[in-house]
Design a protein around this motif. Structure first.
Motif, PDB file in Angstrom:
ATOM      1  N   ASP A  93     -14.830  -6.364   0.134  1.00 22.59           N
ATOM      2  CA  ASP A  93     -14.502  -4.941   0.251  1.00 22.59           C
ATOM      3  C   ASP A  93     -15.515  -4.278   1.185  1.00 22.59           C
ATOM      4  O   ASP A  93     -16.711  -4.532   1.066  1.00 22.59           O
ATOM      5  N   THR A  94     -15.036  -3.429   2.094  1.00 21.79           N
ATOM      6  CA  THR A  94     -15.988  -2.765   3.001  1.00 21.79           C
ATOM      7  C   THR A  94     -16.077  -1.257   2.793  1.00 21.79           C
ATOM      8  O   THR A  94     -16.954  -0.619   3.348  1.00 21.79           O
ATOM      9  N   ASN A  95     -15.138  -0.679   2.019  1.00 20.48           N
ATOM     10  CA  ASN A  95     -15.178   0.787   1.906  1.00 20.48           C
ATOM     11  C   ASN A  95     -15.382   1.280   0.473  1.00 20.48           C
ATOM     12  O   ASN A  95     -15.177   2.454   0.179  1.00 20.48           O
ATOM     13  N   ASP A 138     -13.776   0.833  -2.326  1.00 19.56           N
ATOM     14  CA  ASP A 138     -12.683   1.147  -3.255  1.00 19.56           C
ATOM     15  C   ASP A 138     -12.441   0.000  -4.241  1.00 19.56           C
ATOM     16  O   ASP A 138     -11.498   0.051  -5.038  1.00 19.56           O
ATOM     17  N   VAL A 198     -11.446  -2.969  -3.651  1.00 15.24           N
ATOM     18  CA  VAL A 198     -10.384  -3.871  -3.216  1.00 15.24           C
ATOM     19  C   VAL A 198     -10.806  -4.479  -1.873  1.00 15.24           C
ATOM     20  O   VAL A 198     -11.170  -3.739  -0.943  1.00 15.24           O
ATOM     21  N   GLY A 199     -10.742  -5.772  -1.780  1.00 13.54           N
ATOM     22  CA  GLY A 199     -11.063  -6.434  -0.513  1.00 13.54           C
ATOM     23  C   GLY A 199     -10.163  -5.920   0.597  1.00 13.54           C
ATOM     24  O   GLY A 199      -9.096  -5.367   0.334  1.00 13.54           O
ATOM     25  N   ASP A 200     -10.582  -6.100   1.850  1.00 11.46           N
ATOM     26  CA  ASP A 200      -9.782  -5.552   2.948  1.00 11.46           C
ATOM     27  C   ASP A 200      -9.925  -6.393   4.219  1.00 11.46           C
ATOM     28  O   ASP A 200     -10.743  -7.315   4.284  1.00 11.46           O
ATOM     29  N   PRO A 241      -4.495  -0.017   1.578  1.00 13.54           N
ATOM     30  CA  PRO A 241      -5.855  -0.360   1.138  1.00 13.54           C
ATOM     31  C   PRO A 241      -6.455  -1.582   1.865  1.00 13.54           C
ATOM     32  O   PRO A 241      -7.675  -1.715   1.933  1.00 13.54           O
TER      33      PRO A 241
HETATM   34 CA    CA Z   1     -11.527  -1.896   0.392  1.00  8.04          CA
END
Ligand code: CA
Ligand code: GLC
Length: 542
Positions: free
Chosen positions: A25-27, A29, A31-33, A78
């Motif tokens: 996850d980078t942001n 939330d 959840v991976g992205d 997302p």
């Molecule tokens: Ca994310």
């Protein structure tokens, strides 16, 4: 780097499966992205893999974590944007890594535009995109069940009909009998090929040619006709790799799916070795210890059965299976040794290996309270078995052993907060053992599971015997050892694996007396095999 202009390059390749929700996850939330995957490409290049099988990233209501697609040509927000996806394809390719997308062609989400139209009226042009049958609300066409419990038929009052679904009711099956459906799917595939995607993993592909009136789901009569058309119309590009997930494949069928003329698919992804450690007549939830002799027979059947006439995938882990160390190895004292041993057994075989994220770290299963599980299959199992009167402890034991969420906990990158996966609350809990098992620690330890996988991958590229050698099983009746050879005219490989936590007697065959030790999880061989010891021995041209 592999030369991917060569026909059949994927026979020398090693793939890595990413379950994007749980990778990086980078942001914040939870959840991976897609940007998270881009960030970790150097890690994958270091491991040495040639391609990524990317589990679905399309727009989706996420009833089944993306295997319910509401728009095949859009990214689930997302995960990021279409631009992020293009960046991933480009950046991966720059590192010699191909992107293989997951294609779900058997069903869509019930939120897909086609289905929202289809359910409005029998005259709608999209109606026939799905599989409908007449009936009355209390009398479905037959008693077929969906894969995760409940009936396979769902009533829609607007049209006065049932639609057919092999999975969740929110995953209506597409009607492959309708040529317009097939055309739409081929066009969509071209859309991704034009973006630079180099292959596809085809979700439950042996279930597309269903005939519910005769209760046929897998291997329907028109399956091969559909696969040949699909290949001709959509995969015509030289070099596209296609991997067919087929739960119902046996050797004979697999020969046809993966025939060397490429008429259908590049390779099959079949599960016969994954059905062995469950009670006869039971389901996957009814786990028993691994019968090693049967595993060896199964591997032998596939290795000899496809030799020269088909191509198999090699895997022990994926997003639908529990972690292999917890399943066939030892997640305690011998975690590292057994993870390496299982990898040795698998990577010595003929086929194309798939490493599932975290497998290269020796990640293990997790235990959660029932409310902590996100997986639709796990939740339905709990509901149905409790209702059927199973004791709660027994149901939970099944879930600990077999839930798909075992594989879906976040990737363990470091000993920092949330294993370095996310700054926020992860969508599924991180396994508490991340302080000990994580990529950063393994990258700093030359004896780690990670570097062992790296060596296996490098060996496969260096010696042709891994791709071409004929398989022979030794010690077939041993309940402790898995021993086999691979041979070409020029090379011989011997693989020895101790599947137990005990020291076991073993004598190396005379023919390999002077062989070179390519790899071992223990260092120099002794008279006996140590717990979970694995060795790969090699002889070049005599
Ligand atoms: Ca994310
Ligand atoms: C495949 C996928 C699995 C999914 C199912 C329905 O088996 O691997 O995750 O739930 O198909 O699409």
């Amino acid at each position: 780097m592999l030369d991917k202009t060569k026909r059949g390059w994927w026979k020398s390749a090693v793939f890595y499966q990413i379950y994007p929700k749980s990778f990086q996850d980078t942001n914040g939330d939870g959840v991976g992205d897609l940007p998270g995957i881009v960030q970790r490409l150097d890690y994958l290049a270091e491991l040495g893999v040639d391609g990524i099988w990317l589990s679905p990233v399309y727009a989706s209501p996420q009833v089944d974590n993306g295997y319910d697609i509401s728009d095949y040509r859009a990214i689930w927000p997302p995960f990021g944007t279409m631009e992020d996806m293009e960046t991933l394809i480009r950046e991966a390719k720059r590192r010699g890594i191909s992107i293989i997308m997951d294609l779900v062609l058997n069903h869509t989400s019930d939120q897909h535009r086609w289905f929202r139209e289809a359910r409005k009226s029998r005259d709608d042009p999209y109606h026939d995109y799905y599989v409908w049958r007449d009936g009355t609300p209390d009398a479905p066409p037959n008693d077929m069940r969906a894969a995760w419990g409940g009936p396979a038929w769902e009533w829609v009052p607007e049209v006065g009909q049932f639609y057919f679904h092999q999975f969740a009711p929110q995953q209506p099956d597409l009607n492959w009998e309708n040529p317009a459906v097939r055309r739409e799917l081929y066009d969509m595939i071209r859309f991704w090929v034009d973006k630079g995607v180099e292959g596809f993993r085809l979700d439950v592909i042996d279930q597309i040619a269903k005939e519910p009136d005769t209760k046929i789901t897998a291997n329907g009569p028109r399956l091969h006709e559909f696969l040949e058309e699909l290949s001709r119309e959509a995969f015509r590009e030289e070099g596209l790799v296609t991997v067919g997930e087929a739960w119902g494949a046996d050797v004979e069928r697999a020969r046809r799916y993966s025939a060397p003329d490429g008429r259908e698919l590049s390779m099959v992804f079949q599960f016969q070795h994954m059905y062995l450690d469950q009670k006869a007549g039971g389901e996957k939830w009814d786990a028993i210890p691994l019968p090693l002799v049967e595993l060896k027979r199964c591997v032998e059947r596939w290795q000899t059965g496809l030799f020269g006439s088909g191509w198999n995938s090699l895997f022990l882990d994926n997003h639908d299976l529990p972690r292999i160390v917890s399943r066939w190895g030892d997640e305690g004292q011998y975690r590292v040794a057994s993870a390496k041993m299982l990898a040795t057994m698998l990577h010595g075989l003929q086929g194309t290996p798939y490493i599932y994220q975290g497998e290269e770290l020796g990640m293990t299963n997790i235990r959660l309270p029932i409310g902590g599980y996100a997986d639709v299959e796990t939740r339905n199992l709990y509901r149905d078995r409790i209702a059927a009167g199973y004791p709660e402890a027994e149901v939970m034991a099944s879930i600990y052993a077999r839930s798909r969420d075992n594989a879906r906990t976040p990737m363990q990158w470091s000993a920092e907060k949330n294993a370095g996966f996310s700054q926020g609350e992860p969508w599924l809990p991180v396994n508490p053992n991340y302080t000990e098992i994580n990529a950063r620690a393994e990258l700093a330890d030359p004896e780690s599971v990670f570097y062992y996988y790296q060596k296996l991958i490098a060996l496969r590229k260096r010696y042709p015997v891994f791709r071409d050698g004929a398989f022979s099983l030794l010690e077939a009746e041993s309940e402790k050892l898995f021993v086999y050879t691979r041979e070409t005219e020029d090379e011989r490989l011997l693989v020895v694996c101790n599947f137990t936590g005990e020291t076991v007697d073993w004598e190396r065959p005379q023919a390999f007396a002077g062989a070179e030790l390519l790899l071992s999880n223990y260092g120099a061989p002794l008279e006996k095999l140590r717990p979970y010891e694995a060795q790969m021995l090699y002889l070049g041209r005599p």
